[in-house]
Write a protein that holds these residues in place. Structure first.
Motif, PDB file in Angstrom:
ATOM      1  N   GLU A 181       4.350   2.347   6.966  1.00 52.92           N
ATOM      2  CA  GLU A 181       4.605   0.983   7.415  1.00 52.92           C
ATOM      3  C   GLU A 181       3.426   0.125   6.993  1.00 52.92           C
ATOM      4  O   GLU A 181       2.288   0.403   7.361  1.00 52.92           O
ATOM      5  CB  GLU A 181       4.779   0.936   8.934  1.00 52.92           C
ATOM      6  CG  GLU A 181       5.996   1.703   9.441  1.00 52.92           C
ATOM      7  CD  GLU A 181       6.082   1.681  10.954  1.00 52.92           C
ATOM      8  OE1 GLU A 181       5.352   0.876  11.584  1.00 52.92           O
ATOM      9  OE2 GLU A 181       6.854   2.475  11.511  1.00 52.92           O
ATOM     10  N   THR A 182       3.701  -0.909   6.218  1.00 57.82           N
ATOM     11  CA  THR A 182       2.615  -1.696   5.652  1.00 57.82           C
ATOM     12  C   THR A 182       3.047  -3.148   5.509  1.00 57.82           C
ATOM     13  O   THR A 182       4.227  -3.431   5.263  1.00 57.82           O
ATOM     14  CB  THR A 182       2.214  -1.130   4.266  1.00 57.82           C
ATOM     15  OG1 THR A 182       1.264  -2.009   3.654  1.00 57.82           O
ATOM     16  CG2 THR A 182       3.411  -0.996   3.359  1.00 57.82           C
ATOM     17  N   PRO A 183       2.125  -4.082   5.678  1.00 59.54           N
ATOM     18  CA  PRO A 183       2.463  -5.474   5.387  1.00 59.54           C
ATOM     19  C   PRO A 183       2.716  -5.646   3.896  1.00 59.54           C
ATOM     20  O   PRO A 183       2.361  -4.793   3.082  1.00 59.54           O
ATOM     21  CB  PRO A 183       1.213  -6.239   5.843  1.00 59.54           C
ATOM     22  CG  PRO A 183       0.106  -5.245   5.761  1.00 59.54           C
ATOM     23  CD  PRO A 183       0.734  -3.917   6.099  1.00 59.54           C
ATOM     24  N   TRP A 215       0.818  -1.215   0.000  1.00 59.12           N
ATOM     25  CA  TRP A 215       0.000   0.000   0.000  1.00 59.12           C
ATOM     26  C   TRP A 215       0.850   1.263   0.000  1.00 59.12           C
ATOM     27  O   TRP A 215       1.793   1.392   0.783  1.00 59.12           O
ATOM     28  CB  TRP A 215      -0.901   0.019   1.233  1.00 59.12           C
ATOM     29  CG  TRP A 215      -2.098  -0.861   1.106  1.00 59.12           C
ATOM     30  CD1 TRP A 215      -2.312  -2.051   1.728  1.00 59.12           C
ATOM     31  CD2 TRP A 215      -3.256  -0.627   0.298  1.00 59.12           C
ATOM     32  NE1 TRP A 215      -3.534  -2.588   1.365  1.00 59.12           N
ATOM     33  CE2 TRP A 215      -4.139  -1.718   0.484  1.00 59.12           C
ATOM     34  CE3 TRP A 215      -3.643   0.400  -0.559  1.00 59.12           C
ATOM     35  CZ2 TRP A 215      -5.375  -1.820  -0.152  1.00 59.12           C
ATOM     36  CZ3 TRP A 215      -4.870   0.304  -1.197  1.00 59.12           C
ATOM     37  CH2 TRP A 215      -5.722  -0.781  -0.999  1.00 59.12           C
ATOM     38  N   HIS A 216       0.521   2.191  -0.879  1.00 57.31           N
ATOM     39  CA  HIS A 216       1.251   3.454  -0.964  1.00 57.31           C
ATOM     40  C   HIS A 216       0.432   4.472  -1.758  1.00 57.31           C
ATOM     41  O   HIS A 216      -0.521   4.127  -2.451  1.00 57.31           O
ATOM     42  CB  HIS A 216       2.610   3.249  -1.644  1.00 57.31           C
ATOM     43  CG  HIS A 216       2.518   2.869  -3.100  1.00 57.31           C
ATOM     44  ND1 HIS A 216       2.173   1.605  -3.518  1.00 57.31           N
ATOM     45  CD2 HIS A 216       2.702   3.600  -4.239  1.00 57.31           C
ATOM     46  CE1 HIS A 216       2.156   1.554  -4.843  1.00 57.31           C
ATOM     47  NE2 HIS A 216       2.475   2.761  -5.307  1.00 57.31           N
ATOM     48  N   VAL A 218      -2.203  -0.494   7.928  1.00 54.97           N
ATOM     49  CA  VAL A 218      -1.175   0.438   7.452  1.00 54.97           C
ATOM     50  C   VAL A 218      -0.970   1.546   8.485  1.00 54.97           C
ATOM     51  O   VAL A 218      -1.932   2.032   9.085  1.00 54.97           O
ATOM     52  CB  VAL A 218      -1.582   1.047   6.096  1.00 54.97           C
ATOM     53  CG1 VAL A 218      -0.602   2.132   5.664  1.00 54.97           C
ATOM     54  CG2 VAL A 218      -1.648  -0.055   5.040  1.00 54.97           C
ATOM     55  N   THR A 219       0.282   1.916   8.695  1.00 62.00           N
ATOM     56  CA  THR A 219       0.626   3.021   9.593  1.00 62.00           C
ATOM     57  C   THR A 219       1.294   4.123   8.790  1.00 62.00           C
ATOM     58  O   THR A 219       2.205   3.854   8.008  1.00 62.00           O
ATOM     59  CB  THR A 219       1.584   2.560  10.709  1.00 62.00           C
ATOM     60  OG1 THR A 219       0.972   1.498  11.441  1.00 62.00           O
ATOM     61  CG2 THR A 219       1.896   3.697  11.663  1.00 62.00           C
ATOM     62  N   VAL A 220       0.828   5.353   8.968  1.00 57.79           N
ATOM     63  CA  VAL A 220       1.422   6.506   8.302  1.00 57.79           C
ATOM     64  C   VAL A 220       2.226   7.292   9.320  1.00 57.79           C
ATOM     65  O   VAL A 220       1.701   7.701  10.357  1.00 57.79           O
ATOM     66  CB  VAL A 220       0.341   7.408   7.675  1.00 57.79           C
ATOM     67  CG1 VAL A 220       0.981   8.604   6.976  1.00 57.79           C
ATOM     68  CG2 VAL A 220      -0.511   6.615   6.691  1.00 57.79           C
ATOM     69  N   HIS A 259      -4.204  -0.103  12.466  1.00 56.40           N
ATOM     70  CA  HIS A 259      -4.133  -1.366  13.186  1.00 56.40           C
ATOM     71  C   HIS A 259      -2.720  -1.904  13.107  1.00 56.40           C
ATOM     72  O   HIS A 259      -2.028  -1.750  12.125  1.00 56.40           O
ATOM     73  CB  HIS A 259      -5.107  -2.388  12.597  1.00 56.40           C
ATOM     74  CG  HIS A 259      -5.233  -3.629  13.444  1.00 56.40           C
ATOM     75  ND1 HIS A 259      -5.900  -3.606  14.644  1.00 56.40           N
ATOM     76  CD2 HIS A 259      -4.781  -4.877  13.275  1.00 56.40           C
ATOM     77  CE1 HIS A 259      -5.846  -4.821  15.180  1.00 56.40           C
ATOM     78  NE2 HIS A 259      -5.176  -5.602  14.360  1.00 56.40           N
ATOM     79  N   GLU A 260      -2.298  -2.549  14.173  1.00 59.49           N
ATOM     80  CA  GLU A 260      -0.979  -3.169  14.183  1.00 59.49           C
ATOM     81  C   GLU A 260      -0.956  -4.324  13.194  1.00 59.49           C
ATOM     82  O   GLU A 260      -1.972  -4.987  12.956  1.00 59.49           O
ATOM     83  CB  GLU A 260      -0.637  -3.690  15.588  1.00 59.49           C
ATOM     84  CG  GLU A 260      -0.548  -2.603  16.637  1.00 59.49           C
ATOM     85  CD  GLU A 260       0.761  -1.849  16.526  1.00 59.49           C
ATOM     86  OE1 GLU A 260       1.622  -2.276  15.753  1.00 59.49           O
ATOM     87  OE2 GLU A 260       0.907  -0.823  17.215  1.00 59.49           O
TER      88      GLU A 260
END
Length: 922
Positions: free
Chosen positions: A313-315, A267-268, A299-301, A432-433
C-alpha cells in the motif's frame, strides 16, 4: 439544496454542518472513500441533497476511480471522467446537460480536497531537482559485473546510442505508425484496460489527473512487433536464465512505458526479486531508490501468512514526492537521480524504487535473472511468508521474539521502536499512515530509528535471508503465492531445464533448487529409498526432480521413484492406496491395459523419526504402525483389505470439500510420505514431442488412447460394502442447513454413493463464481457470469435418471467405472517406432523412421470412480487441443457407446438439453 448563506456582519458562514447533517462527524477523506462504493445513479441523486454533497459527488478523482472499476478491456476517454463513466454505462445522452454550468458555492473549505486538486493540476516543469547521487558513467561488462550487478544502482550512458528508437520513438511518430494499436494501460484498478494509442494520446493531452493513466504493456512486442526492431538488449543485460522457458511459460519481462507528467510508478520491489534496466527515449524521469529491506516512509507492506503473497500500500508517486519526501531528514532520504533521454538506469534485485515522470516520457524496460540474483529469485518463489516479509520490509517484518535477538546486538535503545502485531492472516509492516494530517515529529523519529535498525542489522545476503524460510513448508504441498511471477509447474520446469541446459551452473542451480523446492530434503529421501531397495544411487544428472507435477519424481537408470506429498499425508495415502488397489485388480482380471502401465517394483512409507529417515514397505494392504498412529482411517474401513481404497478415497474427498485452505495447508506439514517405484519407460512423454509429431502419429495416439480408455472403463469396480459406505456417509456429517445445503433434499431411496455426491454438488454450486474467479486468466469473465446457465437446479432429477429394477430397488441409470481423471500431455509416454517394430498398432501403420508410437499411460494417483465421459475432458482439451478429428478417431477406437445405459428409455433425438452427453460433460 441546503439554505446556507452569508450572515450579515459575520462574513461567510461555514455551510458544512448544515449541508452534511450527522455526516459532518466524518472527515472529508472518509466521505470521499465511501462515495466510491455508490453507483453512478446514486451519486447523481446524492448530489442533489446539499451543496457540499454536490461538490463531493462531482469530483473528478471520484469519477476516475469509479470509471476504472467498470473498465475491463478497451475504452475511450470522453473529456472528463464523469462523462467517461456515463458513456461506459450507456447513459451519456440521458444525463447530458449542454447548457448548464457547474454550480459554485462559497462557505466550504476542505484541505483534503484542496491538496488533491493541487496534485491534479500542478505542473512539474519548474520543479527543482539536482542531478542526484546515483553514479553516472560509461561502463564495461567486466566493471558492471564486478562492481554493480547485484550490488547497487548505476546510471549508464552510451548503451542506446545506436538504437533507431533514439530518433523514431516520439509521440508524433508513434501515433502515425501505431495509432490504431491498442496497448495495455496501467492504473490501480481490478480490470484490464486497453486504449488505442491515438485515444491515449488524446487523453494524455487534456487530462488533469493526480495519478494519470500510462501505457505499461508487456505484450507490445506481440501487438507491434516492429517496435522490437528499434532497440536491442544491451550486452550488460543479455544473460537471462528465464530464456530456457518457452515464450508462453516465461513470466512477463519487457514493457513499453509511456506516460505524461505526474504519472509514474509508486514504490515497489520488482517481481520475483529480478533485476531490471530501463532506457529513456523521450522526456525526463525522477528516480528514488532505497536498498533492500528499507521500507520507504508512507508505505505499508502486507504479507499473507498462508501463501506469502506480498501487497504494498503506497501513495501515488506524485503524492509521495509532495507530501512525504519533505518530511525526511537528510540521512533518511533515498538515493536519487534525474534520468535524461538516451540514459539507462540499472535497478538491482530487491531494491525499492519509485519513478515520477517530470514530462511526457517514452521508455523501454526489461527484467532479467542472471547468476547474481538467481538465488534471490528462487528464495522469493519458496512457500511461506516470513522470509518474504523480511526481504521486503527488513527486520521490521519480524515479530517481537525474533527481532529481540537481532536488536540486542545492534541497538541499545530497542524500546524506541514500535512493531506491528502478527495477525493470523496478514503481517502489516506499516512505517506511517498515508493520511493527510501527520505528526511530523513522530514521523521523523520512527523513520530515523527504523533506518538505524536497517543500517546495523539487516543484510541482503542470501545465507542470512534463507534462515527465515519456513522449513516445514514444502514447495510441492504448500499454497503458492498468487503474486509469484510464474506458477509452480513453470517453476519446476524452469529448474529442470536449467539443470540440463547449463551443466556448468549446477552448483548455483542446486542452491536455488534447495531454496525453492527443498531439493536437498527430497534427495536425502531418495537416497534412503535407493539404499533400502538396493537401487543405484542417483548420478549428477538425476539429482533434481523431473516433470512439472505436484509430487517429486526421480528418473533413475531403470526405474522411476515418486514421493507422494501433494495435499498432505492423508491425500497422499489415499492416492497411493487407490493406485495399488487398482494395480492388483489389473493383475486379477488380466486386462490388456496392464501392458501399457509401468510395472510396479516396490512401494512403501518413508518417515522422519529420531533425527533420521526410516522406511517400511507398504503394498496398500493393512495399516503400518506409523500410519495407524495417525488415526486417519474411518472405523468403517479399518478392517478392509485396502483401507485407503478408492471408495474410502471418495469419502475423504467429500469430507475435504468442507475444509478451509488454512486447515488443508496445515495437514501438509507431515514428515511421513508414501512412495512408489515403477519401471522406467523408454522414450519421451507426449509433452516433449507435441510439436514434432506427424498427423499419422497423432491419429495413432488418438487410437491408442481410445482403446486403452475402453480397457480402463471395462474394468469391474471394486465391491462396495453399502453398510460401511453408509456409515462413512454419516460420519462425513455434511450440514443441511448451514453451508447452504438446505435446498438439497434427502432422498432415502437413492444409493448412498450418489446422494452424498449430489449434496456436495449443491454446496459447491453456491460459491461457484467466486471459485472460478480465483482461477484468474484462463476463464473469461463473460463465461463465469453465465456459469449458472450450465448448472441444473435439481441434480437428482437432471443428473441421476432414477429407475426401479425388477426387485423394486432404486437404481441410477448411470454407469460407475474406474476413471484415470488426469490423462494429460505429461502422463502419456511414447517410444520411437523402431523400438516398437514395423506393422500396425491400433489400426494405424507404423513404419516411418523417426516417428513415435504411444506405449504407456502414467500416473494413476488421481484414480477415482465416476462417469467415463470425465476422462475425455482432459484428453480433448490438453492432448488434442480441441481437435475434433482426433476426438473422432479416439471415439471410433473406443468402440461406442461411451456412456453405457445413459439413454435408457429415451430416444437419441431427445430435445431436452440435459439428456445430451455434451451438456453432461460440460
Amino acid at each position: 439544496m441546503d439554505n446556507s448563506d452569508k450572515s450579515p456582519g459575520l462574513g461567510i458562514r461555514d455551510r458544512r454542518a448544515d449541508a452534511l447533517g450527522d455526516l459532518k462527524a466524518l472527515p472529508d477523506e472518509i466521505l470521499c472513500a465511501i462515495l466510491e462504493f455508490l453507483s453512478p445513479r446514486d451519486l447523481a441523486r446524492l448530489a442533489c441533497v446539499s451543496s457540499v454533497m454536490y461538490i463531493l459527488c462531482n469530483e473528478e478523482p471520484l469519477w476516475m476511480g469509479i470509471s476504472l472499476k467498470r473498465v475491463n478491456g478497451s475504452f475511450q476517454y470522453k473529456g472528463s471522467w464523469k462523462k467517461t463513466m456515463l458513456h461506459l454505462e450507456h447513459l451519456l445522452g440521458e444525463y447530458e446537460e449542454p447548457f448548464r454550468k457547474s454550480l459554485c458555492f462559497d462557505g466550504f473549505n476542505s484541505l483534503f480536497l484542496y491538496r488533491r486538486f493541487y496534485r491534479c493540476h500542478t505542473t512539474l516543469d519548474t520543479f527543482s531537482f539536482d542531478d542526484g547521487n546515483v553514479e553516472k558513467k560509461e561502463i564495461s561488462l567486466e566493471d558492471f559485473s564486478l562492481n554493480y550487478d547485484g550490488k547497487k544502482p548505476v546510471l549508464l550512458t552510451g548503451l542506446a546510442d545506436t538504437w533507431s528508437a533514439r530518433n523514431t520513438w516520439t509521440i508524433d511518430q508513434l501515433v502515425t505508425k501505431y495509432g490504431d494499436i491498442a496497448f495495455k494501460i496501467s492504473q490501480r484498478s481490478p480490470g484490464k484496460m486497453k486504449m488505442k494509442f491515438k485515444d491515449y494520446v488524446s487523453y494524455m493531452n487534456i487530462q488533469h489527473d493526480e495519478d494519470p493513466l500510462y501505457v505499461f504493456d508487456d505484450k507490445f512486442g506481440e501487438v507491434a512487433p516492429d517496435l522490437l526492431k528499434d532497440y536491442s538488449v544491451p550486452l550488460l543485460f543479455q544473460e537471462d536464465l528465464f530464456d530456457v522457458l518457452d515464450r508462453d511459460n516465461r513470466p512477463p519481462f519487457r514493457w513499453l512505458i509511456i506516460g505524461p507528467e505526474r504519472s509514474g510508478a509508486s514504490w515497489h520491489v520488482d517481481p520475483a526479486l529480478t533485476s531490471a534496466w530501463n532506457t529513456l527515449l523521450c522526456g525526463r524521469k525522477r528516480w528514488a531508490l532505497y536498498p533492500p529491506g528499507r521500507v520507504p516512509l508512507g508505505v505499508t507492506v502486507n504479507v499473507n501468512d498462508e501463501d506469502g503473497d506480498v501487497h504494498v500500500e503506497t501513495p501515488s508517486s506524485l503524492q509521495w514526492w509532495l507530501d512525504f519526501y519533505p518530511l525526511l531528514p537528510d540521512e533518511d532520504k533515498p538515493i536519487e537521480r534525474t534520468q535524461l533521454p538516451g540514459e539507462t538506469i540499472f535497478v538491482p534485485s530487491g531494491w525499492w524504487h519509485c519513478v515520477l515522470n517530470l514530462e511526457t516520457t517514452i521508455a523501454v524496460t526489461q527484467n532479467f535473472v542472471n547468476p547474481k540474483n538467481f538465488e534471490f529469485v528462487c528464495l522469493d518463489m519458496a512457500p511461506g511468508y516470513r522470509h518474504k516479509g523480511v526481504v521486503r520490509a527488513g527486520l521490521l517484518a519480524l515479530d517481537g521474539d525474533s527481532l529481540e535477538d537481532i536488536e540486542r546486538d545492534t541497538l541499545s535503545d530497542k524500546n524506541s521502536l514500535s512493531y506491528p502485531d502478527l495477525t493470523r492472516k496478514e503481517k502489516r509492516v506499516r512505517i506511517h499512515e498515508t493520511g493527510e494530517n501527520q505528526n511530523h515529529e513522530g514521523t521523523d523519529r520512527v523513520s530515523s530509528k527504523s533506518y538505524d535498525l536497517w543500517k546495523h542489522g539487516f543484510s541482503y545476503d542470501i545465507d542470512f535471508l534463507s534462515t527465515f524460510l519456513d522449513r516445514e513448508r514444502d514447495h510441492y504441498s504448500s499454497p503458492w503465492s498468487s503474486g509469484n511471477c510464474i506458477g509452480q509447474r513453470e517453476m519446476r520446469q524452469w529448474l529442470s531445464k536449467l539443470w540440463i541446459a547449463k551443466p556448468a551452473m549446477r552448483e548455483l542451480i542446486w542452491k536455488g533448487a534447495c531454496l525453492a523446492l527443498h531439493a536437498d530434503k527430497w534427495l536425502e529421501c531418495l537416497t534412503k529409498i535407493c539404499a533400502f531397495h538396493n537401487l543405484p544411487f542417483p548420478c549428477d544428472d538425476e539429482r533434481l526432480p523431473v516433470g512439472t507435477g505436484s509430487n517429486p519424481v526421480y528418473l533413475l537408470a531403470d526405474c522411476a521413484v515418486k514421493i507422494f506429498v501433494e495435499g498432505g499425508l492423508e491425500t497422499a495415502l489415499y492416492g497411493l492406496g487407490a493406485e495399488l488397489e487398482f494395480y492388483e485388480l489389473l493383475c486379477e482380471v488380466s486386462s490388456p491395459l496392464k501392458n501399457h502401465i509401468p510395472d510396479v517394483l516396490a512401494s512403501g512409507i518413508i518417515f522422519f523419526e529420531n533425527e533420521s529417515y526410516h522406511i517400511v514397505p507398504w503394498d496398500g494392504k493393512g495399516l503400518p504402525c506409523v500410519i495407524a498412529k495417525c488415526n486417519l482411517v474411518s472405523d468403517a474401513w479399518v478392517d478392509s483389505e485396502f483401507p485407503f481404497n478408492v471408495w474410502s478415497k471418495k469419502l475423504f474427498e467429500y469430507r475435504r470439500c468442507r475444509i478451509s485452505t488454512s486447515e488443508s495447508a496445515s495437514s501438509a506439514n507431515s514428515r511421513i510420505c508414501p512412495y512408489i517405484i515403477t519401471k522406467r519407460c523408454k522414450g519421451k512423454i507426449f509433452a516433449q514431442l507435441r510439436d514434432t509429431l506427424s498427423l499419422e502419429d497423432a491419429l495413432n495416439l488418438a487410437s491408442f488412447l481410445g482403446e486403452q480408455l475402453h480397457n480402463l472403463h471395462l474394468l469391474p469396480c471394486p465391491p462396495l460394502n453399502n453398510l460401511n459406505f453408509l456409515d462413512g456417509v454419516h460420519k462425513v456429517n455434511l450440514p443441511l442447513v448451514s453451508d447452504c445445503l438446505e435446498d438439497v433434499p434427502h432422498k432415502p431411496n437413492v444409493p448412498a454413493e450418489w446422494e452424498i455426491f449430489v449434496r456436495v454438488l449443491g454446496r459447491r454450486k453456491k460459491d461457484v463464481k467466486s471459485r472460478l474467479n480465483m482461477w484468474g486468466d484462463p476463464i473469461p469473465n463473460t463465461l463465469i457470469e453465465k456459469v449458472d446457465e450450465y448448472i441444473p437446479n435439481d441434480f437428482f432429477a437432471n443428473l441421476l435418471d432414477l429407475y426401479e429394477d425388477a426387485d423394486c430397488l432404486t437404481k441410477v441409470n448411470k454407469p460407475w467405472s474406474w476413471i484415470h481423471s488426469d490423462i494429460m500431455d505429461d502422463n502419456v509416454h511414447m517410444e520411437p517406432s523402431n523400438l516398437i517394430g514395423d506393422g500396425s498398432i491400433n489400426g494405424y501403420a507404423v513404419h516411418k523412421k523417426g516417428s513415435w508410437s504411444p506405449s504407456h499411460i502414467l500416473d494413476f494417483s488421481d484414480l477415482s470412480i465416476g462417469d467415463p465421459i470425465y476422462d475425455l475432458i482432459p484428453i480433448y482439451l490438453d492432448i488434442f487441443r480441441g481437435d475434433s478429428h482426433l476426438l473422432k478417431q479416439l471415439l471410433e477406437s473406443y468402440k461406442l457407446p461411451l456412456v453405457r445405459g445413459m439413454l435408457r428409455g429415451k430416444t437419441v433425438e431427445s430435445s431436452n438439453e440435459l439428456d445430451r452427453i455434451s451438456y453432461r460433460a460440460m
